[in-house]
Scaffold this motif. Structure first.
Motif, PDB file in Angstrom:
ATOM      1  N   ARG A  38       0.832  -1.209   0.000  1.00  0.00           N
ATOM      2  CA  ARG A  38       0.000   0.000   0.000  1.00  0.00           C
ATOM      3  C   ARG A  38       0.863   1.254   0.000  1.00  0.00           C
ATOM      4  NH1 ARG A  38      -1.820   3.032   4.339  1.00  0.00           N
ATOM      5  NH2 ARG A  38      -1.083   1.419   5.799  1.00  0.00           N
TER       6      ARG A  38
ATOM      7  N   ASP B 220       2.615   1.795  -3.446  1.00  0.00           N
ATOM      8  CA  ASP B 220       1.702   2.348  -4.453  1.00  0.00           C
ATOM      9  C   ASP B 220       1.535   3.855  -4.263  1.00  0.00           C
ATOM     10  OD1 ASP B 220       1.380  -0.191  -5.475  1.00  0.00           O
ATOM     11  OD2 ASP B 220      -0.559  -0.543  -4.500  1.00  0.00           O
ATOM     12  N   HIS B 221       1.411   4.274  -3.014  1.00  0.00           N
ATOM     13  CA  HIS B 221       1.214   5.709  -2.724  1.00  0.00           C
ATOM     14  C   HIS B 221       2.415   6.534  -3.168  1.00  0.00           C
ATOM     15  CE1 HIS B 221       0.323   9.406  -0.554  1.00  0.00           C
ATOM     16  NE2 HIS B 221       1.510   9.320   0.014  1.00  0.00           N
TER      17      HIS B 221
ATOM     18  N   SER C 170       4.910   5.672  -5.190  1.00  0.00           N
ATOM     19  CA  SER C 170       5.170   5.539  -6.623  1.00  0.00           C
ATOM     20  C   SER C 170       4.259   6.467  -7.419  1.00  0.00           C
ATOM     21  CB  SER C 170       4.959   4.088  -7.069  1.00  0.00           C
ATOM     22  OG  SER C 170       5.921   3.234  -6.478  1.00  0.00           O
ATOM     23  N   ALA C 171       3.024   6.603  -6.981  1.00  0.00           N
ATOM     24  CA  ALA C 171       2.095   7.515  -7.657  1.00  0.00           C
ATOM     25  C   ALA C 171       2.578   8.956  -7.543  1.00  0.00           C
ATOM     26  CB  ALA C 171       0.696   7.368  -7.057  1.00  0.00           C
ATOM     27  N   GLU C 172       3.124   9.329  -6.398  1.00  0.00           N
ATOM     28  CA  GLU C 172       3.660  10.680  -6.220  1.00  0.00           C
ATOM     29  C   GLU C 172       4.862  10.900  -7.128  1.00  0.00           C
ATOM     30  OE1 GLU C 172       4.530  14.548  -4.987  1.00  0.00           O
ATOM     31  OE2 GLU C 172       2.695  13.342  -4.996  1.00  0.00           O
TER      32      GLU C 172
ATOM     33  N   ALA D 171       5.431   9.380  -9.991  1.00  0.00           N
ATOM     34  CA  ALA D 171       4.914   9.473 -11.359  1.00  0.00           C
ATOM     35  C   ALA D 171       4.327  10.855 -11.621  1.00  0.00           C
ATOM     36  CB  ALA D 171       3.867   8.387 -11.589  1.00  0.00           C
ATOM     37  N   ARG D 172       3.641  11.412 -10.629  1.00  0.00           N
ATOM     38  CA  ARG D 172       3.069  12.755 -10.781  1.00  0.00           C
ATOM     39  C   ARG D 172       4.159  13.783 -11.014  1.00  0.00           C
ATOM     40  NH1 ARG D 172       2.653  17.275  -8.362  1.00  0.00           N
ATOM     41  NH2 ARG D 172       3.842  16.560  -6.553  1.00  0.00           N
TER      42      ARG D 172
ATOM     43  N   GLU E  64       5.628  13.793 -14.573  1.00  0.00           N
ATOM     44  CA  GLU E  64       4.762  14.088 -15.710  1.00  0.00           C
ATOM     45  C   GLU E  64       5.288  15.301 -16.477  1.00  0.00           C
ATOM     46  OE1 GLU E  64       0.814  14.657 -14.360  1.00  0.00           O
ATOM     47  OE2 GLU E  64       0.447  12.546 -13.905  1.00  0.00           O
TER      48      GLU E  64
ATOM     49  N   SER F 244       8.162   0.855 -12.568  1.00  0.00           N
ATOM     50  CA  SER F 244       8.213   0.312 -11.212  1.00  0.00           C
ATOM     51  C   SER F 244       9.669   0.093 -10.835  1.00  0.00           C
ATOM     52  CB  SER F 244       7.439  -1.007 -11.113  1.00  0.00           C
ATOM     53  OG  SER F 244       8.032  -1.999 -11.947  1.00  0.00           O
TER      54      SER F 244
ATOM     55  N   ALA G   4       9.738   9.572  -4.521  1.00  0.00           N
ATOM     56  CA  ALA G   4       8.660  10.541  -4.317  1.00  0.00           C
ATOM     57  C   ALA G   4       9.225  11.915  -3.971  1.00  0.00           C
ATOM     58  CB  ALA G   4       7.726  10.055  -3.211  1.00  0.00           C
TER      59      ALA G   4
END
Length: 232
Positions: A35, A38-39, A41-43, A45-46, A49, A92, A109
């Protein structure tokens, strides 16, 4: 009690340096950190961008420091840049050990390098200093290297180099293993807003690691005026 610190000349030569350190006990290789991965990694990726990892201020600052150390920054990269490059290419990061995986995810992140050491493999104090040329570095391939004189390393009392070229490459000597139970974690930044970002990263490490391993130990923000961190 052993101390982690940076040598005075490191603070003098790199005045924008800011750092934090913490200890953690009761590490288990079976912990589920999915969990959290995922959190963070999403940051990451943001943040990536529409831009390159090399354009992030955190990475640019380390590139300048590597150049100041006489290193070609596109040949020797700080750990967070290397992780971000891999993450952007593959989507990943490889899973190695839950503690390493979690610190790597937090590192990308924040775009700030985080080093994780097995405390039981460090002999005495751990000092970020310039090498004399007499230190011993163990690669993950099992080879012994000798850091160049004046190279910035993490060195213990037995002249083991636990990292080469500062934040470029850690040693197999104190790498986290399945049997590791006690770790020392160090994060360092040199960009303009580094003090605030390291403070946020420090709080994130304390909260996140404490949620997974309740035996998180002491922690501190480090400065030139307060550079010492007892870690055992």
């Amino acid at each position: 009690m052993p101390i982690f610190s940076h040598a005075p000349d490191i603070w003098a030569d790199f005045p924008d340096l800011t750092a934090c350190a913490l200890t953690i006990d009761g590490v288990r290789a079976t912990a589920d950190v999915t969990r959290h991965l995922d959190h963070f990694s999403a940051e990451a990726a943001r943040r990536l961008e529409g831009t390159s990892e090399g354009d992030l201020p955190e990475i640019q600052a380390w590139r300048r420091s590597f150049s100041k150390m006489g290193l070609k920054p596109t040949q020797y990269r700080c750990a967070s840049e290397a992780l971000l490059r891999r993450f952007k290419k593959e989507g990943s990061l490889p899973q190695i050990h839950p503690l390493i995986d979690l610190c790597n995810a937090i590192s990308i992140a924040f775009a700030i390098p985080i080093a994780v050491f097995d405390r039981d493999q460090i002999d005495g104090d751990l000092l970020v200093r310039r090498a004399t040329g007499a230190e011993r570095y163990l690669t993950f391939g099992g080879e012994i290297e000798q850091p160049e004189p004046q190279e910035v390393i993490f060195a213990d009392a037995s002249r083991n180099a636990h990292a080469r070229r500062w934040t470029n490459r850690q040693s197999a000597t104190s790498a986290i293993r399945p049997e590791t139970t006690r770790a020392l974690i160090v994060a360092e930044a040199q960009h303009e807003n580094g003090a605030g970002d390291v403070a946020r990263l420090h709080a994130t490490l304390v909260d996140t690691l404490g949620a997974v391993w309740p035996l998180a130990g002491r922690s501190a923000l480090l400065t030139a005026d307060a550079p010492r961190f007892p870690f055992d």
